[in-house]
Design an enzyme around this catalytic site. Structure first.
Site, PDB file in Angstrom:
ATOM      1  N   GLN A 104       0.826  -1.211   0.000  1.00 31.76           N
ATOM      2  CA  GLN A 104       0.000   0.000   0.000  1.00 31.76           C
ATOM      3  C   GLN A 104       0.856   1.255   0.000  1.00 31.76           C
ATOM      4  O   GLN A 104       1.872   1.339   0.678  1.00 31.76           O
ATOM      5  CB  GLN A 104      -0.929  -0.003   1.217  1.00 31.76           C
ATOM      6  CG  GLN A 104      -1.954   1.114   1.203  1.00 31.76           C
ATOM      7  CD  GLN A 104      -2.924   0.980   2.366  1.00 31.76           C
ATOM      8  OE1 GLN A 104      -2.895   0.011   3.095  1.00 31.76           O
ATOM      9  NE2 GLN A 104      -3.781   1.969   2.534  1.00 31.76           N
ATOM     10  N   CYS A 110      -6.689   0.067   1.426  1.00 30.55           N
ATOM     11  CA  CYS A 110      -6.283  -1.266   1.889  1.00 30.55           C
ATOM     12  C   CYS A 110      -7.332  -2.306   1.542  1.00 30.55           C
ATOM     13  O   CYS A 110      -7.023  -3.476   1.303  1.00 30.55           O
ATOM     14  CB  CYS A 110      -6.006  -1.246   3.386  1.00 30.55           C
ATOM     15  SG  CYS A 110      -7.431  -0.756   4.397  1.00 30.55           S
ATOM     16  N   HIS A 267      -8.724  -1.740   9.654  1.00 28.55           N
ATOM     17  CA  HIS A 267      -7.832  -2.036   8.528  1.00 28.55           C
ATOM     18  C   HIS A 267      -8.237  -3.372   7.920  1.00 28.55           C
ATOM     19  O   HIS A 267      -8.651  -4.289   8.638  1.00 28.55           O
ATOM     20  CB  HIS A 267      -6.391  -2.082   9.048  1.00 28.55           C
ATOM     21  CG  HIS A 267      -5.348  -2.223   7.988  1.00 28.55           C
ATOM     22  ND1 HIS A 267      -5.227  -1.339   6.936  1.00 28.55           N
ATOM     23  CD2 HIS A 267      -4.354  -3.134   7.838  1.00 28.55           C
ATOM     24  CE1 HIS A 267      -4.194  -1.702   6.190  1.00 28.55           C
ATOM     25  NE2 HIS A 267      -3.655  -2.793   6.709  1.00 28.55           N
ATOM     26  N   ASN A 294      -1.185  -8.291   5.737  1.00 31.14           N
ATOM     27  CA  ASN A 294      -1.424  -6.857   5.850  1.00 31.14           C
ATOM     28  C   ASN A 294      -1.042  -6.202   4.523  1.00 31.14           C
ATOM     29  O   ASN A 294       0.106  -6.336   4.080  1.00 31.14           O
ATOM     30  CB  ASN A 294      -0.564  -6.289   6.988  1.00 31.14           C
ATOM     31  CG  ASN A 294      -0.821  -4.809   7.229  1.00 31.14           C
ATOM     32  OD1 ASN A 294      -1.353  -4.111   6.373  1.00 31.14           O
ATOM     33  ND2 ASN A 294      -0.411  -4.326   8.385  1.00 31.14           N
ATOM     34  N   TRP A 296      -0.158  -3.424   3.820  1.00 30.57           N
ATOM     35  CA  TRP A 296       0.971  -2.497   3.912  1.00 30.57           C
ATOM     36  C   TRP A 296       2.284  -3.155   3.493  1.00 30.57           C
ATOM     37  O   TRP A 296       3.255  -2.481   3.174  1.00 30.57           O
ATOM     38  CB  TRP A 296       1.115  -1.982   5.350  1.00 30.57           C
ATOM     39  CG  TRP A 296       0.041  -1.032   5.767  1.00 30.57           C
ATOM     40  CD1 TRP A 296      -0.883  -0.437   4.970  1.00 30.57           C
ATOM     41  CD2 TRP A 296      -0.223  -0.578   7.100  1.00 30.57           C
ATOM     42  NE1 TRP A 296      -1.722   0.368   5.697  1.00 30.57           N
ATOM     43  CE2 TRP A 296      -1.330   0.309   7.020  1.00 30.57           C
ATOM     44  CE3 TRP A 296       0.354  -0.813   8.330  1.00 30.57           C
ATOM     45  CZ2 TRP A 296      -1.865   0.941   8.139  1.00 30.57           C
ATOM     46  CZ3 TRP A 296      -0.170  -0.177   9.448  1.00 30.57           C
ATOM     47  CH2 TRP A 296      -1.271   0.694   9.360  1.00 30.57           C
ATOM     48  N   ALA A 554     -67.903  31.870 -26.247  1.00 33.95           N
ATOM     49  CA  ALA A 554     -67.627  31.264 -27.549  1.00 33.95           C
ATOM     50  C   ALA A 554     -68.164  32.091 -28.706  1.00 33.95           C
ATOM     51  O   ALA A 554     -67.583  32.104 -29.797  1.00 33.95           O
ATOM     52  CB  ALA A 554     -68.216  29.857 -27.595  1.00 33.95           C
ATOM     53  N   ASP A 557     -69.821  31.036 -33.269  1.00 40.07           N
ATOM     54  CA  ASP A 557     -69.251  29.786 -33.790  1.00 40.07           C
ATOM     55  C   ASP A 557     -69.251  28.676 -32.749  1.00 40.07           C
ATOM     56  O   ASP A 557     -68.944  27.524 -33.042  1.00 40.07           O
ATOM     57  CB  ASP A 557     -67.827  30.001 -34.308  1.00 40.07           C
ATOM     58  CG  ASP A 557     -66.876  30.509 -33.224  1.00 40.07           C
ATOM     59  OD1 ASP A 557     -67.326  30.688 -32.079  1.00 40.07           O
ATOM     60  OD2 ASP A 557     -65.689  30.723 -33.539  1.00 40.07           O
ATOM     61  N   GLU A 559     -67.256  27.875 -30.387  1.00 37.30           N
ATOM     62  CA  GLU A 559     -65.966  27.244 -30.141  1.00 37.30           C
ATOM     63  C   GLU A 559     -65.100  28.193 -29.318  1.00 37.30           C
ATOM     64  O   GLU A 559     -65.215  29.418 -29.446  1.00 37.30           O
ATOM     65  CB  GLU A 559     -65.241  26.901 -31.453  1.00 37.30           C
ATOM     66  CG  GLU A 559     -65.902  25.771 -32.237  1.00 37.30           C
ATOM     67  CD  GLU A 559     -65.086  25.377 -33.462  1.00 37.30           C
ATOM     68  OE1 GLU A 559     -65.178  24.211 -33.874  1.00 37.30           O
ATOM     69  OE2 GLU A 559     -64.357  26.246 -34.005  1.00 37.30           O
ATOM     70  N   GLU A 564     -59.767  31.424 -23.829  1.00 38.80           N
ATOM     71  CA  GLU A 564     -61.175  31.446 -23.456  1.00 38.80           C
ATOM     72  C   GLU A 564     -61.521  30.258 -22.545  1.00 38.80           C
ATOM     73  O   GLU A 564     -62.321  30.397 -21.613  1.00 38.80           O
ATOM     74  CB  GLU A 564     -62.044  31.420 -24.723  1.00 38.80           C
ATOM     75  CG  GLU A 564     -61.935  32.718 -25.534  1.00 38.80           C
ATOM     76  CD  GLU A 564     -62.565  32.597 -26.912  1.00 38.80           C
ATOM     77  OE1 GLU A 564     -62.916  33.630 -27.499  1.00 38.80           O
ATOM     78  OE2 GLU A 564     -62.695  31.446 -27.417  1.00 38.80           O
ATOM     79  N   ASP A 597     -59.107  18.163 -28.530  1.00 40.54           N
ATOM     80  CA  ASP A 597     -59.630  18.644 -29.812  1.00 40.54           C
ATOM     81  C   ASP A 597     -59.761  17.471 -30.784  1.00 40.54           C
ATOM     82  O   ASP A 597     -58.793  17.034 -31.398  1.00 40.54           O
ATOM     83  CB  ASP A 597     -58.684  19.712 -30.370  1.00 40.54           C
ATOM     84  CG  ASP A 597     -59.133  20.214 -31.734  1.00 40.54           C
ATOM     85  OD1 ASP A 597     -60.322  20.048 -32.058  1.00 40.54           O
ATOM     86  OD2 ASP A 597     -58.290  20.764 -32.467  1.00 40.54           O
ATOM     87  N   ASP A 599     -61.640  17.264 -33.649  1.00 38.76           N
ATOM     88  CA  ASP A 599     -61.783  17.560 -35.075  1.00 38.76           C
ATOM     89  C   ASP A 599     -60.626  18.373 -35.634  1.00 38.76           C
ATOM     90  O   ASP A 599     -60.651  18.800 -36.790  1.00 38.76           O
ATOM     91  CB  ASP A 599     -63.114  18.284 -35.352  1.00 38.76           C
ATOM     92  CG  ASP A 599     -63.306  19.482 -34.424  1.00 38.76           C
ATOM     93  OD1 ASP A 599     -62.300  19.906 -33.806  1.00 38.76           O
ATOM     94  OD2 ASP A 599     -64.441  19.976 -34.332  1.00 38.76           O
ATOM     95  N   ASP A 629     -56.558  17.690   3.930  1.00 35.95           N
ATOM     96  CA  ASP A 629     -56.163  18.840   4.751  1.00 35.95           C
ATOM     97  C   ASP A 629     -56.415  20.174   4.054  1.00 35.95           C
ATOM     98  O   ASP A 629     -56.119  21.237   4.596  1.00 35.95           O
ATOM     99  CB  ASP A 629     -54.690  18.739   5.132  1.00 35.95           C
ATOM    100  CG  ASP A 629     -53.772  18.685   3.904  1.00 35.95           C
ATOM    101  OD1 ASP A 629     -54.287  18.710   2.765  1.00 35.95           O
ATOM    102  OD2 ASP A 629     -52.546  18.619   4.096  1.00 35.95           O
ATOM    103  N   SER A 631     -54.930  21.576   1.679  1.00 32.14           N
ATOM    104  CA  SER A 631     -53.708  22.342   1.437  1.00 32.14           C
ATOM    105  C   SER A 631     -53.583  22.782  -0.016  1.00 32.14           C
ATOM    106  O   SER A 631     -52.758  23.616  -0.347  1.00 32.14           O
ATOM    107  CB  SER A 631     -52.487  21.497   1.809  1.00 32.14           C
ATOM    108  OG  SER A 631     -52.414  20.339   0.973  1.00 32.14           O
TER     109      SER A 631
END
Length: 732
Positions: A104, A110, A267, A294, A296, A554, A557, A559, A564, A597, A599, A629, A631
């Site tokens: 090492q 190690c 170690h 070891n 080392w 609308a 028409d 639509e 909108e 949508d 069409d 809750d 929230s």
């Protein structure tokens, strides 16, 4: 191009470990960073130049990011040199690779070096990791390569031979032979695999053992070790298993501190031999010994059976030769098995295949590998201590099909090992990543639910206790344990200890007999994907109000545009104070126009609007239920149930996508996002059914059609998915 409902709605990265033509196997490893050793070596030979690896350059970035980073004084005098610049006549391996070749250096790895030392005990294993026929003479081009097991695949890692030095000495791992470099180059390749040398600081020996073998590790605490531990260790070494041990340091500051006996706390050591010998004073019994090393390359045990101890005088010359006793300060020493148990606290055995070590027979086990991930706010539910979210974790159905051949202690059942490994945490250290505390639990599936592949819901876990589980949650790369259960179906739930911890993992199941394990994925389906015709009954007062408002906005028409639509919806929605919402955004309304949508006018007529409003009213009731809750939002885990209540059954990947797309930083989803999500789901199912003319659950689209439709639906589509979708049968 064929698509199924599951494929059509899947937007997850395709698994990288495709096994096409054996890719990722030992015989055909994956090329790390796309680098091919033979091609690069040939190119360098043709150019008559030495290889320089741009993907792991000889710079500070390859050394580290903190203690070995730009601001560290440690790196200022480090010079990268090739072996031929360090010494004369450099060799890749001198006299065969051995455990004394690993000493090492100035790096806390190690754990890695202990595993390399174990690796040298088995030539077959060693030369899997360290390919032979590499040298500094024949066809030398400054390029080397090594192979590692990496999360289910074998990968080939290419490096150049520039190594960090200080005063012409290697900074990190070195050999006892000054001109031998295989261990230093192996360490460099492993550092490249993880991003830097510093990434290797601190670890567990089993991590490297598994990366060298693809095996599975089992731990034994000495205080809880089985009576037959000596026999287990002996057989493990006979079968080529790698073995390491350590002494726990209770105080972190005392890590790697030498004790009066010469052993080092905190170690890693290699177990390199387990033998019995007959000493002269022991006429009727043999002395059991353990040999350790070891990393080392020095600092040894000084107790009984140490290099210079009096016990060696009691052995015959033949016994000494059998044990290869040497009186040298090389880091290797013998000690009695009893002293080994008293001094060491933990032993780790990496089995090449998880053989039943207690048996005399070598079994061929089967293995199944599953890849998964925990996604914050969706499938990162934490452990059983968090019942509201635990059920959202990934779930894997395990089928144990046959009992063991030779049951122990007359206990019948199926023996298997479960190993849960978290991925990439070491490589991501420079970004602040640490190992998660992980574990798993196993639940038995009632017989009436066998074959049902639906994700188990919250109530199941509230009403049923686990059949088995790992001993403890722990912050190791891998947690593994051996079990024996009766044949049948089970659910394995891997998790982090705390919720909201995001990461990837692999779950491996090894068994002596056949087993199958697979992730539980709900079939993707919807209750009412096609718009219902407008009711011929009487309009409610609210419907009449909406018709009036619609007509006002609308015009002749009949639509409305997105802007909108926003005005129409918000004039009513804002009156619902319990929703605590400011109404729909313009972007949401544009999405509703695009998705509802029928069409293709880019506007909504009264019938289209009526269908949208009926859906919104239905979904509003679901939202209110989970928004108890008041929230104004529901959390991402509640969203799974809310989507299910709305009539959509999705798989885990889609829940992940919904969370990432619609949840805020607190993992909450407001009313606007909730409705937008359900509108998209409604339109997605409707679009699929429009293409599925024959109703067989499979459609065929050109790539252009796929991209156009996915773009319209507002979904991303990973390019790899186009050719990797598996047909499934539609629900009847």
């Amino acid at each position: 191009m064929p698509y199924t409902p599951s494929g059509f709605f899947c937007d997850r990265l395709i698994r990288e470990r495709e096994r096409r033509d054996g890719e990722g196997s030992l015989n055909k490893p994956l090329r790390f960073n796309g680098q091919d050793y033979n091609t690069l070596r040939q190119e360098c030979s043709q150019r008559k130049s030495l290889f320089e690896d741009d993907s792991f350059p000889a710079t500070v970035e390859s050394l580290g990011f903190k203690e070995l980073g730009h601001k560290s004084n440690k790196v200022k005098n480090i010079v990268w040199k090739r072996p031929k610049e360090i010494c004369e006549n450099p060799q890749f391996i001198v006299g065969g690779a051995s455990r004394t070749d690993i000493c090492q250096g100035d790096l806390g790895d190690c754990w890695l070096l202990a595993a390399i030392a174990c690796l040298t005990l088995n030539e077959k294993l060693l030369y899997r990791v360290v390919p032979q026929e590499q040298s500094f003479s024949e066809s030398y081009a400054g390029i080397f390569h090594f192979q590692f097991w990496r999360y289910g695949d074998w990968v080939d890692v290419v490096i150049d031979d520039r190594i960090p030095t200080f005063n012409n000495q290697l900074v990190f791992t070195k050999s006892a032979e000054r001109n031998e470099f295989w261990s230093a180059l192996l360490e460099k390749a492993y550092a490249k695999l993880h991003g830097s040398y510093e990434a290797l600081k601190g670890g567990n020996t089993t991590e490297a053992m598994e990366d060298f073998t693809g095996g599975v590790t089992e731990f034994y605490e000495m205080k809880e070790a089985p009576k037959e531990l000596y026999k287990i260790m002996k057989k493990a070494l006979q079968r080529g298993s790698l073995m390491g041990c350590s002494i726990d340091a209770l105080v972190p500051a005392r890590y790697e501190t030498r004790t009066v006996t010469g052993l080092v706390k905190g170690h890693a050591y290699s177990v390199t031999a387990v033998e019995e010998c007959k000493a002269s004073q022991h006429k009727e019994s043999k002395v059991r010994l353990v040999r350790l090393r070891n990393p080392w390359g020095q600092v040894e045990w000084n107790g009984p059976w140490s290099d210079n101890s009096k016990e060696w005088a009691t052995l015959s010359k033949a016994e000494k030769e059998k044990l290869q006793h040497q009186n040298a300060e090389d880091g290797e020493f013998w000690m009695s098995f009893e002293d080994f148990k008293k001094n060491y606290t933990k032993i780790e055995i990496c089995n090449l295949t998880p053989d039943a070590l207690e048996d005399d027979k070598i079994h061929k086990w089967t293995v199944s590998v599953n890849e998964g991930r925990w996604v914050r706010g969706c499938s990162a539910g934490g452990c059983r201590n968090y019942p509201d979210t635990f059920w959202t974790n990934p779930q894997y159905r395990l089928r144990l099909l046959e009992e063991d051949d030779d049951p122990e202690d007359n206990e019948v059942g199926c023996t298997f090992v479960v190993a849960l490994m978290q991925k990439n945490r070491r490589k991501e250290r420079k970004m602040g990543a640490n190992l998660f505390t992980i574990g798993f639990a196993i639940y038995e599936v009632p017989k009436e639910m066998h074959g049902n592949k639906q994700h188990m819901q919250k109530d199941f876990f509230l009403l049923n206790s686990s059949k088995a589980r790992c001993k403890s949650y722990i912050n190791l790369r891998e947690v593994s344990q051996r079990f024996r259960l009766s044949p049948g179906e089970y659910v394995i739930v891997p998790s982090t200890y705390e919720p909201h911890q995001e990461g990837e993992f692999i779950l491996r199941v090894f068994s002596e007999k056949r087993n199958t394990s697979e992730e539980i994925e709900n079939r993707i389906e919807a209750d009412h994907p096609v718009p219902a015709p407008a009711s011929a009954g009487e309009e409610s007062e609210e419907d009449q109000q909406f018709r009036t408002i619609f007509q006002e906005i609308a015009g002749d028409d009949m639509e409305i545009t997105a802007n909108e639509l926003k005005n129409v919806l918000n004039r009513v929605i804002t009156k619902h104070k319990d929703l605590n919402t400011e109404g729909f955004s313009l972007e949401s309304c544009r999405s509703m126009i695009a998705l509802m949508d029928m069409d293709g006018t880019g506007r909504l007529n009264l019938q289209e609007f009526r269908h949208l409003w009926n859906k919104i009213k239905q979904w509003q009731g679901i939202f209110k239920h989970y928004n108890a809750d008041q929230s104004g939002s529901i959390n991402s885990y509640e969203m799974r149930n809310a989507v299910n209540d709305a009539g959509f059954r999705l798989n885990n990947q889609l829940y992940d996508i919904i969370t990432m797309r619609y949840a805020n930083e607190n993992m909450n989803i407001d009313f606007d996002s909730f409705i937008s999500c359900l509108v998209r789901l409604e339109a997605m199912f409707r679009a699929f059914q429009a293409f599925d003319q024959d109703g067989d659950g499979t459609i065929r689209l050109s790539v252009l059609e796929v991209r156009l439709n996915m773009s319209t639906l507002g979904l991303g589509l990973h390019s790899k998915i186009l050719n990797r979708i598996t047909p499934v049968s539609p629900k009847q």
